[in-house]
Design a protein around this motif. Structure first.
Motif, PDB file in Angstrom:
ATOM      1  N   ASP A 219      34.381  22.840 136.647  1.00  0.00           N
ATOM      2  CA  ASP A 219      34.898  23.222 135.239  1.00  0.00           C
ATOM      3  C   ASP A 219      36.116  23.091 135.278  1.00  0.00           C
ATOM      4  OD1 ASP A 219      32.536  23.469 134.041  1.00  0.00           O
ATOM      5  OD2 ASP A 219      31.904  25.316 135.096  1.00  0.00           O
ATOM      6  N   ILE A 220      36.790  23.626 134.038  1.00  0.00           N
ATOM      7  CA  ILE A 220      38.286  23.570 133.762  1.00  0.00           C
ATOM      8  C   ILE A 220      38.654  24.632 132.684  1.00  0.00           C
ATOM      9  CG2 ILE A 220      37.924  21.772 131.796  1.00  0.00           C
ATOM     10  CD1 ILE A 220      40.800  20.780 132.435  1.00  0.00           C
ATOM     11  N   LEU A 221      39.682  25.387 133.140  1.00  0.00           N
ATOM     12  CA  LEU A 221      40.529  26.364 132.116  1.00  0.00           C
ATOM     13  C   LEU A 221      41.789  26.106 132.237  1.00  0.00           C
ATOM     14  CD1 LEU A 221      38.482  29.640 133.900  1.00  0.00           C
ATOM     15  CD2 LEU A 221      37.758  28.429 131.614  1.00  0.00           C
ATOM     16  N   ILE A 222      42.187  25.958 131.013  1.00  0.00           N
ATOM     17  CA  ILE A 222      43.811  25.867 130.802  1.00  0.00           C
ATOM     18  C   ILE A 222      44.284  26.421 129.669  1.00  0.00           C
ATOM     19  CG2 ILE A 222      43.817  23.754 132.203  1.00  0.00           C
ATOM     20  CD1 ILE A 222      44.189  22.090 129.527  1.00  0.00           C
ATOM     21  N   GLY A 223      45.437  26.632 129.280  1.00  0.00           N
ATOM     22  CA  GLY A 223      45.946  26.877 127.949  1.00  0.00           C
ATOM     23  C   GLY A 223      45.885  28.390 127.841  1.00  0.00           C
ATOM     24  N   HIS A 224      45.339  29.028 128.736  1.00  0.00           N
ATOM     25  CA  HIS A 224      45.321  30.834 128.566  1.00  0.00           C
ATOM     26  C   HIS A 224      45.555  31.426 129.454  1.00  0.00           C
ATOM     27  CE1 HIS A 224      41.273  30.700 129.608  1.00  0.00           C
ATOM     28  NE2 HIS A 224      40.956  29.914 128.881  1.00  0.00           N
ATOM     29  N   PRO A 225      45.981  32.601 129.759  1.00  0.00           N
ATOM     30  CA  PRO A 225      46.002  33.390 131.083  1.00  0.00           C
ATOM     31  C   PRO A 225      44.483  33.677 131.462  1.00  0.00           C
ATOM     32  CG  PRO A 225      47.077  34.392 129.384  1.00  0.00           C
ATOM     33  CD  PRO A 225      46.455  33.636 128.727  1.00  0.00           C
ATOM     34  N   ILE A 226      44.351  33.407 132.970  1.00  0.00           N
ATOM     35  CA  ILE A 226      42.989  33.556 133.586  1.00  0.00           C
ATOM     36  C   ILE A 226      42.915  34.712 134.579  1.00  0.00           C
ATOM     37  CG2 ILE A 226      41.257  32.232 134.856  1.00  0.00           C
ATOM     38  CD1 ILE A 226      42.778  29.597 134.061  1.00  0.00           C
ATOM     39  N   TYR A 227      42.152  35.668 134.113  1.00  0.00           N
ATOM     40  CA  TYR A 227      42.008  36.989 135.262  1.00  0.00           C
ATOM     41  C   TYR A 227      40.806  36.898 135.913  1.00  0.00           C
ATOM     42  CZ  TYR A 227      46.119  38.214 132.399  1.00  0.00           C
ATOM     43  OH  TYR A 227      47.260  38.234 131.739  1.00  0.00           O
ATOM     44  N   GLU A 228      40.580  37.942 136.753  1.00  0.00           N
ATOM     45  CA  GLU A 228      39.250  38.024 137.588  1.00  0.00           C
ATOM     46  C   GLU A 228      37.912  37.872 136.848  1.00  0.00           C
ATOM     47  OE1 GLU A 228      37.780  41.077 141.037  1.00  0.00           O
ATOM     48  OE2 GLU A 228      39.604  41.129 140.114  1.00  0.00           O
ATOM     49  N   GLU A 291      53.758  23.252 128.315  1.00  0.00           N
ATOM     50  CA  GLU A 291      54.639  23.446 127.256  1.00  0.00           C
ATOM     51  C   GLU A 291      54.119  23.077 126.050  1.00  0.00           C
ATOM     52  OE1 GLU A 291      59.036  23.281 127.689  1.00  0.00           O
ATOM     53  OE2 GLU A 291      58.490  22.407 129.444  1.00  0.00           O
ATOM     54  N   LEU A 292      53.313  21.887 126.015  1.00  0.00           N
ATOM     55  CA  LEU A 292      52.827  21.200 124.780  1.00  0.00           C
ATOM     56  C   LEU A 292      51.765  22.352 124.363  1.00  0.00           C
ATOM     57  CD1 LEU A 292      52.626  19.008 122.714  1.00  0.00           C
ATOM     58  CD2 LEU A 292      50.843  17.919 124.389  1.00  0.00           C
ATOM     59  N   ILE A 293      50.842  22.707 125.282  1.00  0.00           N
ATOM     60  CA  ILE A 293      49.812  23.771 124.911  1.00  0.00           C
ATOM     61  C   ILE A 293      50.513  24.907 124.017  1.00  0.00           C
ATOM     62  CG2 ILE A 293      48.081  25.218 125.578  1.00  0.00           C
ATOM     63  CD1 ILE A 293      47.277  23.116 127.591  1.00  0.00           C
TER      64      ILE A 293
END
Length: 480
Positions: A219-228, A291-293
């Motif tokens: 799966d993919i998570l990008i573009g925002h802070p990712i916490y526990e 930077e683009l996001i």
């Protein structure tokens, strides 16, 4: 005597069990009597079907205006309905809107029937029925009374295109180093009754189980802070499929652009490979995407503070991934037109402003408030000619909706409004004829339109070399 309303005004929205205990404590009545009063109360609103012990979240109508309802709902689900909380969190992390295909991945609801589990569609119907979410056939978004959408379709869809490009690159990476067998990689695929952003068959030694292959799942998570808590959906999905009898062996990947340390440690504890974009595809490329996001998520502020930054990123992106640059050309063209207006006016520019009018959602590609007027621009970065049907919908559906919305805005209603249509290609004969006729006979709207030729001439008159080069080299077709 203290009433249910008094308690909710003081404490904010509460689960029915806690509200009954507070009421019993305040009135000296028994827990059973207080519980019945809460159940029978007509002065409160309730959200049912998501919490243990058949509890409901109780709130007052006036508590939908200050964000308290979403905070209470999220907290209650996290503690007393965790399987539902994953859905709320995924939509919140994506700015209040998410496509169904990604939401299927980011929750741990099965997409196919699975014993003792409610399927994805059934659970989502509950969210829509309780008016927590709205579904338009492709996207889920928060109902306005729960949470304001803080992203636009433009930025969300562009970030989706970036994600899909990363997944395509990941598929090539996995295939090229032999993690997955040739031609077995699939995006948005089901495995073990659950949905995954990527699935590929693996015949790597140690992953094979006798003669049965293993699988790479990602799966993919990008573009925002990712916490526990944000990565637990992935861990839970893995637990489900690994609990099955004769479960296949798997290689789990979570693709990220950044990650909180506690989240990283949690993933490692569960044997999950964390695929950082910079380590897989290069530091400079990862920084360009990040930077683009950031610019996409803060379009208006970016044009005001660093108006040419997107042009620099475009140049960088073309070096590393011209295919992706071309795929997001439409979003970048809206930035270009917004940039032109920011140069002309030094005014407030909004990219991708969405309104709800005449029973539908409408998007203003570029919305500019000049001191003496308002500009609303339609932007199409297409190779094909713009046809009559597209233009007719703009003049007969979108413009009346925009005008009606403006008339409701106290600070805007008295300003003259001009509508513009910008296209990097051209209008076909019927479309151009309709636009010309509409402009000449309209006494309600000021209409302007710009085809590739007009844009090229417009660019020549501008005193911004970088902008002129971007218009000529990237957005417009080469001269015949």
């Amino acid at each position: 005597m203290t009433s249910i309303k008094d308690i909710l005004l003081q404490r904010g929205p509460l689960l029915s069990g806690e509200l009954a205990r507070e009421l019993a404590r305040a009135t000296g009545s028994s827990d059973n009597t207080a519980s019945q009063q809460v159940t029978r109360s007509k002065e409160i609103q309730k959200i049912k079907g998501f919490f243990v012990s058949q509890q409901a979240l109780c709130y007052l109508e006036e508590q939908t205006d200050d964000g308290a309802l979403y905070a209470a709902l999220s907290h209650a689900m996290l503690d007393h309905g965790k399987k539902y909380w994953y859905c709320l969190n995924a939509i919140k992390k994506h700015g209040g809107i998410i496509s169904q295909k990604y939401l299927e991945c980011y929750t741990n609801y099965p997409v196919l029937p699975l014993k003792s589990h409610l399927p994805f569609k059934t659970i989502m119907q509950k969210f829509v029925k309780e008016k927590i979410l709205i579904y338009d056939g492709a996207y889920y978004m928060f109902s306005p009374k729960f949470e304001k959408q803080n992203t636009t379709y433009l930025s969300y869809n562009t970030i989706e295109l970036i994600k899909e490009d990363i997944l395509s690159n990941f598929e090539s990476f996995a295939k090229n180093i032999g993690l997955t067998s040739y031609n077995t990689g699939k995006t948005f695929a089901e495995f073990g009754k659950f949905q995954w952003a990527f699935k590929g068959v693996s015949t790597v030694t140690g992953i094979m189980n006798n003669s049965s292959p293993g699988y790479l799942l990602a799966d993919i998570l990008i573009g925002h802070p990712i916490y526990e808590n944000d990565v637990r959906f992935f861990i839970e999905k893995l637990k489900h499929i690994q609990s099955f009898k004769n479960a296949s062996r798997i290689i789990p990947f979570l693709l990220v652009d950044d990650l909180d340390r506690d989240a990283l440690l949690l993933l490692k504890q569960h044997g999950i490979i964390v695929g950082f974009i910079n380590e897989l595809f290069g530091q400079k490329y990862a920084e360009t995407l990040k930077e683009l996001i950031t610019i996409l998520n803060n379009a208006g502020a970016s044009l005001k503070q660093t108006p040419e930054k997107y042009l620099d990123l475009l140049a960088e992106l073309k070096k590393y991934n011209e295919g992706l640059a071309n795929n997001i050309r439409g979003a970048l063209f809206e930035f270009l037109i917004g940039h032109i207006h920011s140069i002309k006016s030094n005014s407030s520019v909004t990219i991708g402003r969405e309104i709800y009018e005449n029973g539908s959602r409408h998007e203003m590609d570029v919305f500019v408030i000049y001191p003496d007027k308002i500009i609303i621009a339609e932007c199409k970065a297409k190779k094909a000619k713009i046809d009559y049907e597209t233009v007719e919908r703009w003049t007969n559906v979108k413009l009346p909706a925009f005008k009606k919305w403006l008339n409701k805005q106290e600070t805007l209603r008295d300003k003259p409004v001009s509508f513009e249509y910008w296209t990097t290609s051209n209008f076909d004969h019927d479309a151009l004829e309709h636009l010309t006729d509409f402009r000449e006979r309209s006494n309600r709207y000021d209409i302007s339109y710009f085809q590739s030729g007009e844009i090229r001439e417009y660019a020549k008159k501008m005193k911004n070399k970088k902008l002129k080069e971007a218009i000529e080299d990237f957005f417009l077709k080469p001269k015949a």
